[in-house]
Design an enzyme around this catalytic site. Structure first.
Site, PDB file in Angstrom:
ATOM      1  N   ASP A 106     -10.225  -4.884  -4.222  1.00  0.00           N
ATOM      2  CA  ASP A 106      -9.630  -3.791  -3.130  1.00  0.00           C
ATOM      3  C   ASP A 106     -10.642  -2.482  -3.619  1.00  0.00           C
ATOM      4  O   ASP A 106     -10.695  -2.016  -4.469  1.00  0.00           O
ATOM      5  CB  ASP A 106      -8.285  -3.585  -4.073  1.00  0.00           C
ATOM      6  CG  ASP A 106      -7.538  -2.501  -2.876  1.00  0.00           C
ATOM      7  OD1 ASP A 106      -8.129  -1.567  -2.264  1.00  0.00           O
ATOM      8  OD2 ASP A 106      -6.348  -2.580  -3.014  1.00  0.00           O
ATOM      9  N   SER A 137       0.762  -1.314  -0.213  1.00  0.00           N
ATOM     10  CA  SER A 137       0.033  -0.028  -0.013  1.00  0.00           C
ATOM     11  C   SER A 137       0.908   1.276  -0.036  1.00  0.00           C
ATOM     12  O   SER A 137       1.671   1.372  -0.801  1.00  0.00           O
ATOM     13  CB  SER A 137      -0.961  -0.008   1.072  1.00  0.00           C
ATOM     14  OG  SER A 137      -1.898   0.793   1.179  1.00  0.00           O
ATOM     15  N   MET A 138       0.765   2.185   1.018  1.00  0.00           N
ATOM     16  CA  MET A 138       1.795   3.320   1.009  1.00  0.00           C
ATOM     17  C   MET A 138       3.140   2.729   1.093  1.00  0.00           C
ATOM     18  O   MET A 138       4.005   3.623   0.530  1.00  0.00           O
ATOM     19  CB  MET A 138       1.342   3.925   2.475  1.00  0.00           C
ATOM     20  CG  MET A 138       2.447   5.192   2.711  1.00  0.00           C
ATOM     21  SD  MET A 138       1.973   6.194   4.173  1.00  0.00           S
ATOM     22  CE  MET A 138       3.216   7.360   3.917  1.00  0.00           C
TER      23      MET A 138
END
Length: 277
Positions: free
Chosen positions: A229, A100-101
């Protein structure tokens, strides 16, 4: 406990980055997502160590057991933290995997430091290269999405994180795959992070354009994303990244939510191991 001590020009300790280093063999660094810590990799670390890899996890500044400075929550600074850790441990031929990040650190790393120390990149449910909707990035999310997140963190951070955690794993669809206890555990990790870091990181992962950085990747690269997602849309992230990085692979996991490292850990672990072997 092992810490990377970040120093100022005056040599005073500024930020401590907590890390864990286990196993032996080719090194792989796992970079966590927002708003979690390196503890999120609980179900990946043993699988990688058992397969013969040296596995390193760390807590991004402001999260987990790392220091909680008031500033520095931009990708340039956070990627410098990653590079300093790689240099402290004198790593070569390292595999970098970001969730993710954490995918933002991978992209910025390639753009800033190149790939001389890195053998492979793995982007998992990654925000890279660019989440914000603009004229030349029409599949991105409107800025109102990130403004709303920022407002909710300012107004009721704990309440926001509670709901965000359920959406993270599509809880209503995956109650047979992830427990309420796991959601509570994730919430505790997130709630104990720096409020300022939690807020500022939204700007970093939501509005940083990493497309040019991805163009500098010249080593084997894998993108993994769930087709369910609901947190990070796949079009401006993994699909666009796959198109930018020449020769890269894109693997979509059926029915997997954003937090597929929990709900679809066996599938994820197999994809990672197949790629790095």
């Amino acid at each position: 406990m092992p810490y990377l001590e970040k120093t100022t020009a005056q040599k005073a300790v500024d930020v401590d980055i907590y890390f864990e280093d286990h196993g032996s063999g080719q090194p792989i660094i796992l970079i966590h997502g927002w708003p979690l810590s390196g503890a999120m990799w609980e179900y990946q670390v043993p699988a990688l160590i058992d397969a013969g890899y040296r596995v390193i996890t760390y807590d991004r500044r402001g999260f987990g057991r790392s220091s909680r400075p008031y500033t520095g929550y931009d990708y340039n600074t956070m990627t410098e933290d990653l590079q300093d850790l790689i240099k402290k441990l004198d790593l070569q031929d390292v595999i970098l995997a970001g969730f993710s990040m954490g995918g933002g650190e991978l992209a910025q790393y390639a753009g800033t430091f190149g790939t001389s120390r890195v053998s492979k990149f793995i982007f998992i449910s990654s925000i890279a290269p660019y989440l914000l909707k603009t004229d030349d990035n029409p599949n991105g999310a409107p800025d109102e999405v990130f403004k709303g997140m920022e407002e909710n963190v300012r107004k009721d951070r704990a309440g926001f994180l509670k709901g965000f955690g359920e959406g993270f794993v599509n809880y209503e669809d995956n109650k047979n795959r992830v427990s309420k206890g796991q959601l509570d555990y994730n919430f505790n990790i997130a709630a104990n992070a720096s409020p300022k870091g939690t807020l500022d990181c939204i700007n970093a992962f939501g509005r940083t354009d990493l497309r040019k950085a991805l163009e500098k990747i010249d080593i084997p690269t894998l993108f993994i994303h769930g087709d369910a997602d609901n947190i990070v849309p796949v079009e401006p992230s993994s699909k666009q990244g796959h198109e930018i990085v020449k020769g890269s692979k894109l693997e979509m996991i059926k029915d997997a939510p954003h937090g597929l490292y929990l709900t679809h850990k066996e599938e994820l672990n197999k994809l990672i191991l197949d790629f790095i072997k």
